[in-house]
Write a protein that holds these residues in place. Structure first.
Motif, PDB file in Angstrom:
ATOM      1  N   LYS A  10       0.848  -1.204   0.000  1.00  0.00           N
ATOM      2  CA  LYS A  10       0.000   0.000   0.000  1.00  0.00           C
ATOM      3  C   LYS A  10       0.880   1.249   0.000  1.00  0.00           C
ATOM      4  O   LYS A  10       0.640   2.192  -0.754  1.00  0.00           O
ATOM      5  CB  LYS A  10      -0.938  -0.024   1.216  1.00  0.00           C
ATOM      6  CG  LYS A  10      -1.924   1.112   1.279  1.00  0.00           C
ATOM      7  CD  LYS A  10      -2.644   1.386  -0.051  1.00  0.00           C
ATOM      8  CE  LYS A  10      -4.080   1.006  -0.080  1.00  0.00           C
ATOM      9  NZ  LYS A  10      -4.779   1.355  -1.356  1.00  0.00           N
ATOM     10  N   VAL A  14       1.088   4.294  -2.908  1.00  0.00           N
ATOM     11  CA  VAL A  14       0.929   5.728  -2.636  1.00  0.00           C
ATOM     12  C   VAL A  14       2.160   6.488  -3.143  1.00  0.00           C
ATOM     13  O   VAL A  14       2.040   7.499  -3.840  1.00  0.00           O
ATOM     14  CB  VAL A  14       0.707   5.980  -1.125  1.00  0.00           C
ATOM     15  CG1 VAL A  14       0.690   7.471  -0.820  1.00  0.00           C
ATOM     16  CG2 VAL A  14      -0.607   5.339  -0.666  1.00  0.00           C
ATOM     17  N   ALA A  17       2.261   6.459  -6.985  1.00  0.00           N
ATOM     18  CA  ALA A  17       1.164   7.290  -7.519  1.00  0.00           C
ATOM     19  C   ALA A  17       1.495   8.770  -7.371  1.00  0.00           C
ATOM     20  O   ALA A  17       1.273   9.563  -8.289  1.00  0.00           O
ATOM     21  CB  ALA A  17      -0.148   6.970  -6.806  1.00  0.00           C
ATOM     22  N   ALA A  65     -11.436   6.435  -3.491  1.00  0.00           N
ATOM     23  CA  ALA A  65     -10.712   5.424  -2.709  1.00  0.00           C
ATOM     24  C   ALA A  65      -9.198   5.469  -2.878  1.00  0.00           C
ATOM     25  O   ALA A  65      -8.706   5.467  -4.004  1.00  0.00           O
ATOM     26  CB  ALA A  65     -11.207   4.043  -3.147  1.00  0.00           C
ATOM     27  N   GLY A  94      -9.650   3.414   0.945  1.00  0.00           N
ATOM     28  CA  GLY A  94      -9.031   2.392   0.098  1.00  0.00           C
ATOM     29  C   GLY A  94      -9.528   1.010   0.508  1.00  0.00           C
ATOM     30  O   GLY A  94     -10.274   0.864   1.500  1.00  0.00           O
ATOM     31  N   SER A  95      -9.101   0.003  -0.215  1.00  0.00           N
ATOM     32  CA  SER A  95      -9.529  -1.358   0.050  1.00  0.00           C
ATOM     33  C   SER A  95      -9.354  -1.717   1.523  1.00  0.00           C
ATOM     34  O   SER A  95      -8.272  -1.549   2.098  1.00  0.00           O
ATOM     35  CB  SER A  95      -8.698  -2.323  -0.796  1.00  0.00           C
ATOM     36  OG  SER A  95      -8.942  -3.632  -0.346  1.00  0.00           O
ATOM     37  N   SER A 211     -14.484   4.960 -13.387  1.00  0.00           N
ATOM     38  CA  SER A 211     -13.053   5.262 -13.196  1.00  0.00           C
ATOM     39  C   SER A 211     -12.176   4.906 -14.405  1.00  0.00           C
ATOM     40  O   SER A 211     -11.591   3.825 -14.486  1.00  0.00           O
ATOM     41  CB  SER A 211     -12.538   4.593 -11.928  1.00  0.00           C
ATOM     42  OG  SER A 211     -11.417   5.334 -11.469  1.00  0.00           O
ATOM     43  N   GLY A 215      -5.729   9.393 -15.649  1.00  0.00           N
ATOM     44  CA  GLY A 215      -5.107   9.931 -14.435  1.00  0.00           C
ATOM     45  C   GLY A 215      -4.166   8.893 -13.855  1.00  0.00           C
ATOM     46  O   GLY A 215      -3.269   8.394 -14.549  1.00  0.00           O
ATOM     47  N   SER A 260     -14.783   9.005 -12.480  1.00  0.00           N
ATOM     48  CA  SER A 260     -13.482   9.363 -11.912  1.00  0.00           C
ATOM     49  C   SER A 260     -12.415   8.864 -12.856  1.00  0.00           C
ATOM     50  O   SER A 260     -12.706   8.146 -13.823  1.00  0.00           O
ATOM     51  CB  SER A 260     -13.294   8.758 -10.511  1.00  0.00           C
ATOM     52  OG  SER A 260     -13.214   7.343 -10.585  1.00  0.00           O
ATOM     53  N   GLY A 261     -11.175   9.272 -12.579  1.00  0.00           N
ATOM     54  CA  GLY A 261     -10.046   8.894 -13.429  1.00  0.00           C
ATOM     55  C   GLY A 261      -9.587  10.083 -14.248  1.00  0.00           C
ATOM     56  O   GLY A 261     -10.204  10.424 -15.252  1.00  0.00           O
ATOM     57  N   ARG A 264      -9.191  16.557 -13.223  1.00  0.00           N
ATOM     58  CA  ARG A 264      -8.195  17.421 -12.611  1.00  0.00           C
ATOM     59  C   ARG A 264      -8.639  18.866 -12.433  1.00  0.00           C
ATOM     60  O   ARG A 264      -8.074  19.582 -11.619  1.00  0.00           O
ATOM     61  CB  ARG A 264      -6.882  17.401 -13.449  1.00  0.00           C
ATOM     62  CG  ARG A 264      -6.221  16.035 -13.494  1.00  0.00           C
ATOM     63  CD  ARG A 264      -5.769  15.581 -12.114  1.00  0.00           C
ATOM     64  NE  ARG A 264      -5.180  14.254 -12.099  1.00  0.00           N
ATOM     65  CZ  ARG A 264      -5.820  13.154 -11.664  1.00  0.00           C
ATOM     66  NH1 ARG A 264      -7.063  13.216 -11.222  1.00  0.00           N
ATOM     67  NH2 ARG A 264      -5.206  11.984 -11.664  1.00  0.00           N
ATOM     68  N   MET A 282     -12.256  12.323  -7.322  1.00  0.00           N
ATOM     69  CA  MET A 282     -10.830  12.561  -7.610  1.00  0.00           C
ATOM     70  C   MET A 282     -10.026  11.862  -6.518  1.00  0.00           C
ATOM     71  O   MET A 282     -10.399  11.913  -5.339  1.00  0.00           O
ATOM     72  CB  MET A 282     -10.481  14.047  -7.569  1.00  0.00           C
ATOM     73  CG  MET A 282     -11.047  14.860  -8.715  1.00  0.00           C
ATOM     74  SD  MET A 282     -10.117  16.400  -8.977  1.00  0.00           S
ATOM     75  CE  MET A 282     -10.190  17.191  -7.390  1.00  0.00           C
ATOM     76  N   SER A 283      -8.921  11.267  -6.906  1.00  0.00           N
ATOM     77  CA  SER A 283      -8.059  10.616  -5.924  1.00  0.00           C
ATOM     78  C   SER A 283      -6.727  11.329  -5.813  1.00  0.00           C
ATOM     79  O   SER A 283      -6.483  12.081  -4.866  1.00  0.00           O
ATOM     80  CB  SER A 283      -7.844   9.139  -6.303  1.00  0.00           C
ATOM     81  OG  SER A 283      -9.049   8.437  -6.185  1.00  0.00           O
ATOM     82  N   ARG A 284      -5.850  11.096  -6.788  1.00  0.00           N
ATOM     83  CA  ARG A 284      -4.468  11.599  -6.656  1.00  0.00           C
ATOM     84  C   ARG A 284      -4.369  13.094  -6.364  1.00  0.00           C
ATOM     85  O   ARG A 284      -3.515  13.481  -5.547  1.00  0.00           O
ATOM     86  CB  ARG A 284      -3.648  11.229  -7.909  1.00  0.00           C
ATOM     87  CG  ARG A 284      -2.247  11.797  -7.903  1.00  0.00           C
ATOM     88  CD  ARG A 284      -1.209  10.935  -8.577  1.00  0.00           C
ATOM     89  NE  ARG A 284      -1.558  10.462  -9.877  1.00  0.00           N
ATOM     90  CZ  ARG A 284      -1.481  11.199 -11.008  1.00  0.00           C
ATOM     91  NH1 ARG A 284      -1.085  12.452 -10.948  1.00  0.00           N
ATOM     92  NH2 ARG A 284      -1.785  10.661 -12.165  1.00  0.00           N
ATOM     93  N   LEU A 287      -4.644  13.486  -2.705  1.00  0.00           N
ATOM     94  CA  LEU A 287      -3.476  12.890  -2.034  1.00  0.00           C
ATOM     95  C   LEU A 287      -2.279  13.842  -2.115  1.00  0.00           C
ATOM     96  O   LEU A 287      -1.627  14.148  -1.110  1.00  0.00           O
ATOM     97  CB  LEU A 287      -3.150  11.551  -2.719  1.00  0.00           C
ATOM     98  CG  LEU A 287      -1.899  10.813  -2.268  1.00  0.00           C
ATOM     99  CD1 LEU A 287      -2.037  10.363  -0.815  1.00  0.00           C
ATOM    100  CD2 LEU A 287      -1.633   9.597  -3.165  1.00  0.00           C
TER     101      LEU A 287
END
Ligand SMILES: Cc1cc2nc3c(=O)[nH]c(=O)nc-3n(C[C@H](O)[C@H](O)[C@H](O)COP(=O)(O)O)c2cc1C
Length: 347
Positions: A10, A14, A17, A65, A94-95, A211, A215, A260-261, A264, A282-284, A287
C-alpha cells in the motif's frame, strides 16, 4: 502474503502514484461547450446538491478510494477525513481487505468515521471478497455505500496479483443481494464498456464508478514494482473516463453513473456531469494536495474548486448539476470516432 508485505505494498502504491504525472492532453480537451453570451442566472443561484438514488450529496465532487492499511496511510486517511468533514464532500476509503484480515489494521480505516461521524463514507473491497467480509466492511465504517473495485489489468501486471477472475460476476451478484447499502462497482482507472455496465445492471447493480484512463495509472504503478519493468506496453489499456461515460449513456436513467479517473480541473468535473455523471471522484489530486501542502491549503483548494464549478455552471445556465445534462457539447474527431464505431446513441 504477510500483513507486513501488504502494508508495504500500500505504501508503495501511494509513493509511486504521488510521483506520477498526468498526460498533457486529456480526452476532456476533446469536448467543448457551446458558449452563449447572456446567462439568465447569477452565481448565487447555483445549488450544487446532487441527489443519487439512495442519498443526497451536498456537492457532486468526492474524494475517491485510496488509503488505509498501513501506519502512514492511516494518517493520510485522517487528514482526508478532515477535508471531507469541513467541505461536506463524500469520501471513499481504500480497500479494507487489510482490516478484514487483521483487526489490528482496522483503525487505519475507522479513523475516517471517528474524524467525520456524520459524513457520507464509502467502504471499499475487491471483487473476490467473501460476501460475509463485504458485509463486515460496511459495518466497520458504518458506511453509506460499498465500493467494490474491479481491477483485472492491475492484478495481471502486479507481480503477486490475482489470476482468477471467472468467479467475480457470481460473487458480485451475491454481494449486491446481501449487502444492505448501495453497492458501487468501481474500476480503478481502466474505464468501463456498455457491455460491462449491462452485465452489472442485469445482476441488480444500480451504481457504477467508471473510473477511466487518463489519471492515476495502475499498469504503470504495478509495472514499476516488477523486476524487469517489462509490461509498460500496456500503459494505454482501457477506456478514458470520457469514453466510459459515453458508453454508459443508455443506462443513466436506471443507474447512477459516477465518474473518476484523470479528473483534474473544475471544468473536467462539469464535463463529467454534462455527460451524465451523478457525482465525480478525484483521488491523486487530493493525495498530493494534502501530503505536499497540508490540510488548510487543501481545504482552500477544495473551496476554490467548487467556487469555480459554480462559475462554469453560471456560464452554462445550469442551476443544478442535473441541469448540466442540457448543456450543448461539441466532440472532437477522436471522440466522435469512438461514438460512431461503438454505435453510441447520445441523444
Ligand atoms: C494511491 C492510490 C491508491 C488507490 N487505492 C485504491 C483502492 O484501494 N481501491 C480502489 O477502488 N481504488 C483505489 N485507487 C484508485 C482510485 O480510487 C481511482 O479510481 C484512480 O486513482 C483514478 O482516479 P485519479 O486519476 O483521480 O487518481 C487508488 C488510487 C491511488 C492514487
Amino acid at each position: 502474503m504477510s500483513d507486513f508485505k501488504r502494508e508495504q505494498r500500500k505504501n508503495e502504491h501511494v509513493e509511486i502514484a504521488m510521483a506520477q504525472t498526468d498526460a498533457t492532453i486529456s480526452d476532456f480537451d476533446e469536448i467543448r461547450f457551446v458558449h452563449h453570451s447572456i446567462p439568465s442566472i447569477d452565481v448565487s443561484d447555483i445549488n450544487l446538491e446532487s441527489s443519487l438514488k439512495d442519498f443526497t450529496l451536498s456537492q457532486p465532487l468526492y474524494i475517491n478510494a485510496m488509503t488505509g492499511g498501513s501506519e502512514w496511510t492511516k494518517q493520510i486517511n485522517e487528514k482526508l477525513a478532515m477535508i471531507a468533514r469541513e467541505s461536506g464532500m463524500a469520501m471513499a476509503v481504500g480497500s479494507t481487505h487489510a482490516a478484514l484480515r487483521n483487526s489490528k489494521m482496522a483503525s487505519s480505516f475507522t479513523i475516517v468515521r471517528e474524524t467525520n461521524p456524520n459524513g457520507i463514507i464509502f467502504s471499499n473491497v475487491g471483487a473476490d471478497v467473501p460476501v460475509d467480509k463485504a458485509v463486515e466492511s460496511v459495518h466497520l465504517l458504518d458506511a453509506q455505500a460499498l465500493q467494490v473495485h474491479v481491477n483485472a489489468p492491475q492484478e495481471l501486471v502486479m507481480p503477486e496479483g490475482n489470476r482468477i477472475f471467472s468467479t467475480w460476476m457470481d460473487n458480485l451478484a451475491q454481494i449486491v443481494a446481501r449487502v444492505d447499502v448501495p453497492v458501487i462497482i468501481k474500476e480503478v482507472g481502466f474505464g468501463m464498456s456498455k457491455e460491462t455496465i449491462k452485465q452489472l445492471h442485469e445482476i441488480g447493480i444500480r451504481y457504477v464508478d467508471v473510473s477511466g484512463r487518463g489519471g492515476t495509472n495502475f499498469v504503470d504503478i504495478e509495472n514499476e514494482r516488477r523486476s524487469y519493468k517489462d509490461m509498460d506496453y500496456l500503459s494505454l489499456w482501457g477506456q478514458t473516463t470520457v469514453e466510459s461515460l459515453l458508453e454508459s449513456t443508455s443506462y443513466q436513467r436506471d443507474m447512477d453513473i459516477l465518474a473518476s479517473g484523470g479528473v483534474r480541473s473544475p471544468l473536467d468535473v462539469i464535463k463529467c456531469l454534462a455527460l451524465g455523471a451523478s457525482a465525480v471522484g478525484m483521488s491523486r489530486p487530493f493525495l498530493n494536495q494534502v501530503e505536499n501542502y497540508g490540510i488548510t491549503e487543501t481545504l482552500n483548494y477544495t473551496e476554490q474548486f467548487t467556487e469555480h464549478m459554480k462559475k462554469i455552471m453560471t456560464m452554462l445556465d445550469a442551476r443544478s448539476p442535473k441541469d448540466l445534462k442540457n448543456a450543448q457539447m461539441i466532440f472532437g474527431p477522436k471522440l466522435q470516432s469512438w461514438i460512431d464505431q461503438r454505435n453510441i446513441d447520445i441523444f
